[in-house]
Design an enzyme around this catalytic site. Structure first.
Site, PDB file in Angstrom:
ATOM      1  N   THR A   1      41.431  42.117  41.774  1.00  0.00           N
ATOM      2  CA  THR A   1      42.452  43.151  41.589  1.00  0.00           C
ATOM      3  C   THR A   1      42.163  43.997  40.351  1.00  0.00           C
ATOM      4  O   THR A   1      41.578  43.507  39.375  1.00  0.00           O
ATOM      5  CB  THR A   1      43.837  42.478  41.445  1.00  0.00           C
ATOM      6  OG1 THR A   1      44.776  43.425  40.950  1.00  0.00           O
ATOM      7  CG2 THR A   1      43.810  41.317  40.455  1.00  0.00           C
ATOM      8  N   ASP A   2      42.643  45.241  40.379  1.00  0.00           N
ATOM      9  CA  ASP A   2      42.516  46.101  39.185  1.00  0.00           C
ATOM     10  C   ASP A   2      43.363  45.573  38.020  1.00  0.00           C
ATOM     11  O   ASP A   2      43.150  45.974  36.869  1.00  0.00           O
ATOM     12  CB  ASP A   2      42.885  47.555  39.513  1.00  0.00           C
ATOM     13  CG  ASP A   2      44.312  47.746  40.019  1.00  0.00           C
ATOM     14  OD1 ASP A   2      45.051  46.749  40.167  1.00  0.00           O
ATOM     15  OD2 ASP A   2      44.691  48.918  40.277  1.00  0.00           O
ATOM     16  N   GLU A   3      44.299  44.667  38.317  1.00  0.00           N
ATOM     17  CA  GLU A   3      45.194  44.187  37.249  1.00  0.00           C
ATOM     18  C   GLU A   3      44.438  43.383  36.191  1.00  0.00           C
ATOM     19  O   GLU A   3      44.957  43.151  35.096  1.00  0.00           O
ATOM     20  CB  GLU A   3      46.339  43.356  37.845  1.00  0.00           C
ATOM     21  CG  GLU A   3      47.168  44.181  38.812  1.00  0.00           C
ATOM     22  CD  GLU A   3      48.455  43.502  39.260  1.00  0.00           C
ATOM     23  OE1 GLU A   3      49.025  42.716  38.489  1.00  0.00           O
ATOM     24  OE2 GLU A   3      48.878  43.781  40.392  1.00  0.00           O
TER      25      GLU A   3
ATOM     26  N   TYR B   1      49.442  36.032  36.632  1.00  0.00           N
ATOM     27  CA  TYR B   1      48.698  36.343  37.865  1.00  0.00           C
ATOM     28  C   TYR B   1      47.356  36.986  37.527  1.00  0.00           C
ATOM     29  O   TYR B   1      46.297  36.511  37.965  1.00  0.00           O
ATOM     30  CB  TYR B   1      49.518  37.286  38.757  1.00  0.00           C
ATOM     31  CG  TYR B   1      48.687  37.982  39.827  1.00  0.00           C
ATOM     32  CD1 TYR B   1      48.097  37.256  40.863  1.00  0.00           C
ATOM     33  CD2 TYR B   1      48.478  39.366  39.787  1.00  0.00           C
ATOM     34  CE1 TYR B   1      47.318  37.891  41.829  1.00  0.00           C
ATOM     35  CE2 TYR B   1      47.704  40.005  40.750  1.00  0.00           C
ATOM     36  CZ  TYR B   1      47.124  39.265  41.768  1.00  0.00           C
ATOM     37  OH  TYR B   1      46.352  39.894  42.721  1.00  0.00           O
TER      38      TYR B   1
ATOM     39  N   LYS C   1      43.430  35.699  38.040  1.00  0.00           N
ATOM     40  CA  LYS C   1      42.417  36.441  38.810  1.00  0.00           C
ATOM     41  C   LYS C   1      41.206  36.756  37.918  1.00  0.00           C
ATOM     42  O   LYS C   1      40.059  36.648  38.359  1.00  0.00           O
ATOM     43  CB  LYS C   1      43.006  37.732  39.389  1.00  0.00           C
ATOM     44  CG  LYS C   1      44.059  37.537  40.465  1.00  0.00           C
ATOM     45  CD  LYS C   1      43.559  36.854  41.724  1.00  0.00           C
ATOM     46  CE  LYS C   1      42.631  37.714  42.540  1.00  0.00           C
ATOM     47  NZ  LYS C   1      42.312  37.062  43.853  1.00  0.00           N
TER      48      LYS C   1
END
Ligand code: NAD
Length: 327
Positions: A126-128, A150, A154
């Site tokens: 994810t870009d997060e 989260y 990741k």
């Protein structure tokens, strides 16, 4: 090609499996084994359109269990790893299961992939993991700076993927995508939550002042990007996958209200998420240049089709909302 898809009963993984089995990714054509624990977010109904396909095998099991994973990995050429705990709010409420599934589960898969000699391991991230960016966009060289449990889990899994590539020579690729939307998304995520609330005549809860900005990516574009990476990505590389539509949450809420014939009186401002990232924005130049990736689904069209799907799929989402409300 024999493909193992983890998390194939979830929102994005099931989209990938449905499209793979209906011939949209010819380079990956062949038997597909899905490994999924069917947590609250997993749903066999997501695979209903292809469940009788002769190339599909479904294994219910936990990616953090080495025995299950070893058996599921047997004979695999390509792993496409979607399985994860994926909801930021749940990670704020309790991070343990995120570490177990997203970090330990990924390591168990990597270990089994090395042992089995798989040809390619695609890790869907994810870009997060990049954190929050006020201006400009991240490319893949951006240092990791995750802010939620989260995104930290990741980012940790991304680092393990890198380590297994460097240490054991496993052929890996990592994809980092922006916010997905589309049919079959669990109604705790903002678009299906707002749409289904409005279909039920309920207000929509907007975090803080609604200034947080997200880039919206249709799930079909995301899955096509993942398939391109699986087919043509360079070993050891990371590819950002974006949708090219940045919107703040207030604008998104107003768009959904308009589409469903409601006004702003349906918005309830609720206390902001702890550590809420202000903005995500990915630069997808690398995937465009190397793989020919470009998002194809215009946001207005994709959103209208998604709303129609939720209008017509109450049987799919109403039981999920009832269960979530009782939990
Ligand atoms: P989801 O929550 O809808 O689905 C996750 C799936 O993983 C479910 O089917 C669940 O049953 C399964 N799962 C969970 N724990 C498991 C375990 N221990 N063992 C086996 N299976 C398990 O998630 P999603 O939105 O489809 O996201 C898929 C992937 O894409 C995730 O890795 C997520 O981090 C990533 N991603 C999601 C988005 C997004 O906007 N949703 C954006 C970028 C990246």
């Amino acid at each position: 090609m024999r493909t193992l898809v983890t998390g194939g009963a979830g929102f994005i993984g099931s989209n990938f499996v449905r499209r793979l089995l209906t011939g949209e990714y010819p380079a990956l054509a062949g038997p597909v084994r899905v490994l999924d624990a069917v947590t609250y977010a997993g749903n066999m109904a997501n695979l209903a359109p292809v469940i009788d396909h002769p190339d599909l095998t479904f294994v219910q099991g936990d990616i953090a269990d080495p025995e299950t994973v070893r058996a599921a990995m047997t004979g695999t050429d390509v792993v496409v790893h979607f399985a994860a705990e994926s909801h930021v709010d749940r990670s704020v409420a309790g991070a343990g299961v995120f570490v177990r599934t997203n970090v330990l589960g990924t390591q168990v898969l990597l270990e089994a992939a090395v042992r089995e000699g798989v040809r390619r391991f695609v890790h869907v991230s994810t870009d997060e993991v990049y954190g929050s960016i006020a201006q400009g966009s991240w490319d893949e060289a951006e240092p990791l700076s995750p802010n939620s449990p989260y995104s930290a889990s990741k980012a940790s899994s991304d680092l393990l993927v890198h380590a297994y590539h460097r240490t054991y020579g496993l052929d890996t690729c990592v994809t980092r995508a922006s916010n997905n939307y589309g049919p079959y998304q669990f109604p705790e995520k903002v678009i299906p939550l707002f749409v289904t609330n409005l279909l039920d005549g309920l207000p929509v809860p907007l975090y803080g002042d609604g200034r947080n900005i997200r880039d919206w990516l249709h799930v079909d574009d995301h899955c096509r990007g993942v398939a391109l990476v699986a087919e043509r990505g360079r070993a050891g590389e990371i590819y950002n996958i974006g949708g090219g539509t940045e919107l703040d949450n207030l604008t998104l809420a107003r768009t959904l209200l308009d589409a469903l014939g409601r006004d702003c009186s349906m918005i309830r401002h609720v206390q902001d998420r702890q550590g809420h990232d202000l903005r995500y924005s990915v630069d997808c130049g690398k995937a465009a240049t190397e793989l020919g990736y470009r998002p194809r689904v215009p946001f207005a069209e994709g959103l209208a089709a998604t709303i129609r799907w939720y209008e017509q799929s109450r049987d799919w989402w109403a039981p999920l909302k009832r269960t979530a409300a009782q939990a």
